[in-house]
Enzyme design. Sequence first.
Site, mmCIF file in Angstrom:
data_model
loop_
_atom_site.group_PDB
_atom_site.id
_atom_site.type_symbol
_atom_site.label_atom_id
_atom_site.label_comp_id
_atom_site.label_asym_id
_atom_site.label_seq_id
_atom_site.Cartn_x
_atom_site.Cartn_y
_atom_site.Cartn_z
ATOM 1 N N GLY A 168 -16.763 -21.906 39.548
ATOM 2 C CA GLY A 168 -17.486 -22.687 38.550
ATOM 3 C C GLY A 168 -18.433 -21.912 37.665
ATOM 4 O O GLY A 168 -19.064 -22.506 36.787
ATOM 5 N N GLU A 183 -15.438 -18.448 44.888
ATOM 6 C CA GLU A 183 -14.082 -18.889 44.555
ATOM 7 C C GLU A 183 -13.908 -18.990 43.061
ATOM 8 O O GLU A 183 -13.372 -19.975 42.566
ATOM 9 C CB GLU A 183 -13.917 -20.308 45.101
ATOM 10 C CG GLU A 183 -13.021 -20.469 46.246
ATOM 11 C CD GLU A 183 -13.120 -21.890 46.796
ATOM 12 O OE1 GLU A 183 -12.815 -22.030 47.975
ATOM 13 O OE2 GLU A 183 -13.477 -22.833 46.073
ATOM 14 N N GLY A 197 -12.594 -18.713 39.398
ATOM 15 C CA GLY A 197 -11.345 -18.518 38.672
ATOM 16 C C GLY A 197 -11.657 -18.159 37.229
ATOM 17 O O GLY A 197 -11.428 -17.039 36.768
ATOM 18 N N ARG A 198 -12.271 -19.125 36.563
ATOM 19 C CA ARG A 198 -12.520 -18.998 35.117
ATOM 20 C C ARG A 198 -13.163 -17.672 34.716
ATOM 21 O O ARG A 198 -12.709 -16.991 33.806
ATOM 22 C CB ARG A 198 -13.424 -20.155 34.676
ATOM 23 C CG ARG A 198 -13.599 -20.274 33.177
ATOM 24 C CD ARG A 198 -14.620 -21.354 32.835
ATOM 25 N NE ARG A 198 -14.384 -22.566 33.571
ATOM 26 C CZ ARG A 198 -13.570 -23.547 33.175
ATOM 27 N NH1 ARG A 198 -12.943 -23.456 32.014
ATOM 28 N NH2 ARG A 198 -13.393 -24.623 33.927
ATOM 29 N N ARG A 217 -6.745 -27.081 26.743
ATOM 30 C CA ARG A 217 -8.174 -27.396 26.811
ATOM 31 C C ARG A 217 -8.738 -28.048 25.539
ATOM 32 O O ARG A 217 -9.456 -29.036 25.637
ATOM 33 C CB ARG A 217 -8.987 -26.151 27.198
ATOM 34 C CG ARG A 217 -8.595 -25.580 28.573
ATOM 35 C CD ARG A 217 -9.516 -24.459 29.031
ATOM 36 N NE ARG A 217 -10.815 -24.951 29.391
ATOM 37 C CZ ARG A 217 -11.887 -24.919 28.629
ATOM 38 N NH1 ARG A 217 -11.843 -24.338 27.445
ATOM 39 N NH2 ARG A 217 -13.022 -25.423 29.035
ATOM 40 N N TYR A 276 -9.964 -31.647 26.481
ATOM 41 C CA TYR A 276 -11.409 -31.799 26.659
ATOM 42 C C TYR A 276 -12.195 -31.683 25.359
ATOM 43 O O TYR A 276 -13.428 -31.679 25.388
ATOM 44 C CB TYR A 276 -11.976 -30.686 27.573
ATOM 45 C CG TYR A 276 -11.285 -30.417 28.862
ATOM 46 C CD1 TYR A 276 -11.206 -31.405 29.848
ATOM 47 C CD2 TYR A 276 -10.756 -29.161 29.137
ATOM 48 C CE1 TYR A 276 -10.605 -31.124 31.074
ATOM 49 C CE2 TYR A 276 -10.157 -28.877 30.360
ATOM 50 C CZ TYR A 276 -10.081 -29.869 31.318
ATOM 51 O OH TYR A 276 -9.505 -29.581 32.514
ATOM 52 N N CYS A 313 3.870 -34.014 18.977
ATOM 53 C CA CYS A 313 3.718 -35.316 18.320
ATOM 54 C C CYS A 313 2.542 -36.070 18.943
ATOM 55 O O CYS A 313 2.694 -37.157 19.518
ATOM 56 C CB CYS A 313 5.002 -36.117 18.431
ATOM 57 S SG CYS A 313 6.396 -35.251 17.720
ATOM 58 N N GLU A 314 1.387 -35.431 18.881
ATOM 59 C CA GLU A 314 0.148 -35.979 19.429
ATOM 60 C C GLU A 314 -0.954 -35.510 18.497
ATOM 61 O O GLU A 314 -1.057 -34.311 18.232
ATOM 62 C CB GLU A 314 -0.154 -35.372 20.814
ATOM 63 C CG GLU A 314 0.675 -35.899 21.954
ATOM 64 C CD GLU A 314 0.288 -37.311 22.363
ATOM 65 O OE1 GLU A 314 -0.828 -37.749 22.027
ATOM 66 O OE2 GLU A 314 1.119 -37.953 23.015
#
Length: 425
Positions: free
Chosen positions: A233, A275, A277-278, A313, A317, A344-345
Amino acid sequence: MNRHSDLPFDLKAATRIRERYPTPFHIYDERGIRENARRLKKAFSWSKGFRNHFAVKACPNPYIVRILREEGNGTDCSSLPELLLSERIGMSGEEIMFTSNETPANEYKKAFELGAVINLDDITHIPFLEKNAGIPEIICFRYNPGPNRQTAEGNVIGKPEEAKYGLTREQLIEAYSTMKAKGVKRFGLHTMIASNELSPEAPVITAKMLFGLVAEISEKAGIDFEFVNLGGGIGIPYRPEQSAVNLELVSEGIKSAYEEKIEKEGLPPLRILMENGRMMTGPYGYLVTTAIHEKHIYKEYVGVDACMANLMRPGMYGAYHFISVLGKKNSPEDCMYDIVGSLCENNDKFAIDRRLPRIERGDMLAIHNAGAHGYAMGFNYNGKLRSAELLLREDGEVEMIRRAETPNDYFSTFDFDGASIKMHD
Ligand SMILES: *Cc1c(COP(=O)(O)O)cnc(C)c1O
């Protein structure tokens, strides 16, 4: 790593790469990944046995995970394929942490066979694990602090009391006592409550919380702890005005908390695990795409050959990703564009109202900070195929580390011997 000048490749290099591997592609910077991993390790060199378990879900490419392993990382897995990926690159035992939730039986079985450290998400998983795999030598539980955890608003993964993860404080005491009664002698404690958190205070608050809990549970359940896992995180500066988390500051804060709450209390030494990741790969990956269309209607659009299926992302988000137009570092940013993909969004936009230099068709754009939760969150909706992943080696060579999907991949799951179930007699 946000600004143009930090790009590890220039227009000339990208043009050569594109001749061989058409855009869109993801490209990772080996040097950046290694230097950052060393920085984290060095910051915690005071802590014996410190280890980051790279959250595989952030960038599940075995070449990348292997680089991180060479820099002392373990893995953090939450599914069977992530366990298999760890195994394929030669990992086993406690190098692997298995932090899953709503876990299927076969996944526990595999984690158990690999000797991974199993991190249980719930007290009811004790009998489930025992029945389907066995009781391991070492066990960990995930703590959900619920309303007890106070942090700055906004950056916690929702409110802990609304989150599906982990055990309550009361359950933890019962859970460790149960495991002790079943013969387990080695214990760890885990939590994961923050995501993309840029405050250096947050991991320190988490550490204090876990150290306090270690003292309490040790006493009440009559056990000793070997490690705490602070979760992942730690955030990255997606926006140019943000800056990276000062890891030395985080480390200092955790060190004084450790001295006060573990050493002074006379508790046995604890290994500190994380832990992340990012922060391990995020800033060192770029989605490179070519402008193929421009469109002038109520707004100015630049259409690129990547889409939300390559990097979800922004669409999902509303996340900000810095964009460089290659070769135009010094051009005035006198245009305002929506940079859009072909899905198509209407949320398939990498940037909205972004000030950028004038973009011509054929220009290459690098979308920054795509190295974590980027390719990994890709999908095939609308028949979109996943791109290749490339690795920019420290010696400047570019290696393909995953090929692009082809229509054959898209159709491959129809390749079976038409087995149907007879539903009517
Ligand atoms: C996603 C996840 C991580 C990694 O989070 P980052 O924000 O990428 O650091 C670590 N642990 C668990 C349990 C996770 O679900």
